[in-house]
Design a protein around this motif. Structure first.
Motif, short mmCIF file in Angstrom:
data_model
loop_
_atom_site.label_atom_id
_atom_site.label_comp_id
_atom_site.label_asym_id
_atom_site.label_seq_id
_atom_site.Cartn_x
_atom_site.Cartn_y
_atom_site.Cartn_z
N LEU A 25 0.87 -1.17 0.00
CA LEU A 25 0.00 0.00 0.00
C LEU A 25 0.91 1.22 0.00
O LEU A 25 1.73 1.38 0.91
N THR A 26 0.80 2.04 -1.05
CA THR A 26 1.63 3.24 -1.15
C THR A 26 0.74 4.47 -1.28
O THR A 26 -0.41 4.37 -1.72
N ALA A 27 1.30 5.62 -0.91
CA ALA A 27 0.56 6.88 -0.98
C ALA A 27 1.45 7.95 -1.61
O ALA A 27 2.66 7.99 -1.35
N CYS A 28 0.84 8.80 -2.42
CA CYS A 28 1.54 9.92 -3.02
C CYS A 28 0.52 10.99 -3.41
O CYS A 28 -0.69 10.76 -3.31
N LEU A 29 1.02 12.15 -3.83
CA LEU A 29 0.15 13.27 -4.20
C LEU A 29 0.12 13.47 -5.70
O LEU A 29 1.16 13.47 -6.35
N VAL A 30 -1.08 13.65 -6.24
CA VAL A 30 -1.29 14.06 -7.63
C VAL A 30 -2.02 15.38 -7.54
O VAL A 30 -3.19 15.41 -7.17
N ASP A 31 -1.32 16.47 -7.85
CA ASP A 31 -1.87 17.82 -7.65
C ASP A 31 -2.31 17.94 -6.18
O ASP A 31 -1.48 17.83 -5.30
N GLN A 32 -3.59 18.12 -5.92
CA GLN A 32 -4.08 18.23 -4.54
C GLN A 32 -4.85 16.98 -4.10
O GLN A 32 -5.60 17.02 -3.13
N SER A 33 -4.65 15.87 -4.81
CA SER A 33 -5.34 14.62 -4.48
C SER A 33 -4.36 13.60 -3.92
O SER A 33 -3.25 13.46 -4.41
N LEU A 34 -4.83 12.89 -2.91
CA LEU A 34 -4.06 11.77 -2.36
C LEU A 34 -4.34 10.56 -3.24
O LEU A 34 -5.50 10.28 -3.58
N ARG A 35 -3.29 9.85 -3.61
CA ARG A 35 -3.45 8.62 -4.39
C ARG A 35 -2.95 7.45 -3.55
O ARG A 35 -1.81 7.46 -3.08
N LEU A 36 -3.81 6.46 -3.36
CA LEU A 36 -3.45 5.24 -2.64
C LEU A 36 -3.45 4.07 -3.61
O LEU A 36 -4.47 3.79 -4.25
N ASP A 37 -2.31 3.41 -3.74
CA ASP A 37 -2.19 2.23 -4.60
C ASP A 37 -2.14 0.99 -3.74
O ASP A 37 -1.20 0.79 -2.97
N CYS A 38 -3.15 0.15 -3.88
CA CYS A 38 -3.24 -1.10 -3.12
C CYS A 38 -2.96 -2.25 -4.09
O CYS A 38 -3.82 -2.64 -4.87
N ARG A 39 -1.74 -2.77 -4.03
CA ARG A 39 -1.36 -3.89 -4.89
C ARG A 39 -1.64 -5.19 -4.15
O ARG A 39 -1.42 -5.29 -2.94
#
Length: 161
Positions: A25-39
């Motif tokens: 589970l990773t987290a990062c920012l795209v503009d002003q949105s939080l992106r959570l990638d659940c592999r």
């Protein structure tokens, strides 16, 4: 019990037990949105149920999913995509009020005991931009190919270092 039936039953249980394991589970920012990638592993043909949640000050808030009911305040702020072995949640308008522990939880439909999850602590000032990690996280094979081909490129004088 017939040994063949026992083995088939055991293989079915093992497939169901490992068919939804969250691997990262990773987290990062795209503009002003939080992106959570659940592999996750995808070694089953059974439907996978999922839930993204945020725990802040010991209170769990369901953001999106098929398990719990998402809270009204998050419904208009979430966007979800899913592919073969990754589920991605976007939370728009991410602010310091959205900091906390995010969880991705997976389970097989009809199998309440087969739950797999990962947590990540998310703080706005410690998040990286998604573009900065995408080359390494998603295109590792291209980077590896480039590094392995450098000696060949040098030998043919296409590139000099």
């Amino acid at each position: 019990m017939n040994p063949t039936v026992g083995i088939a039953l055991l293989l079915t249980v093992l497939q169901m037990a490992r068919g939804q394991k969250v691997t990262s589970l990773t987290a990062c920012l795209v503009d002003q949105s939080l992106r959570l990638d659940c592999r996750h592993e995808n070694a089953t043909t059974h439907p996978i149920q999922y839930e993204f949640s945020l725990t802040r000050e010991t209170k769990k808030h369901v953001l999106y999913g098929t398990v719990g009911v998402p809270e009204h305040t998050y419904r208009s702020r979430t966007n979800f995509t899913s592919k073969y072995n990754i589920k991605v949640l976007y939370l728009s308008g991410f602010t310091n009020k959205d900091e906390g522990t995010y969880t991705c939880e997976l389970r097989l439909s009809g199998q309440p005991q087969s739950i797999s999850n990962k947590n990540i602590s998310v703080y706005r000032d410690k998040l990286v931009k998604c573009e900065g990690i995408s080359l390494l996280a998603q295109n590792t094979s291209w980077l590896l190919l480039l590094l392995l081909s450098l000696p060949l490129l040098q030998a043919t004088d296409i590139i000099s270092l």
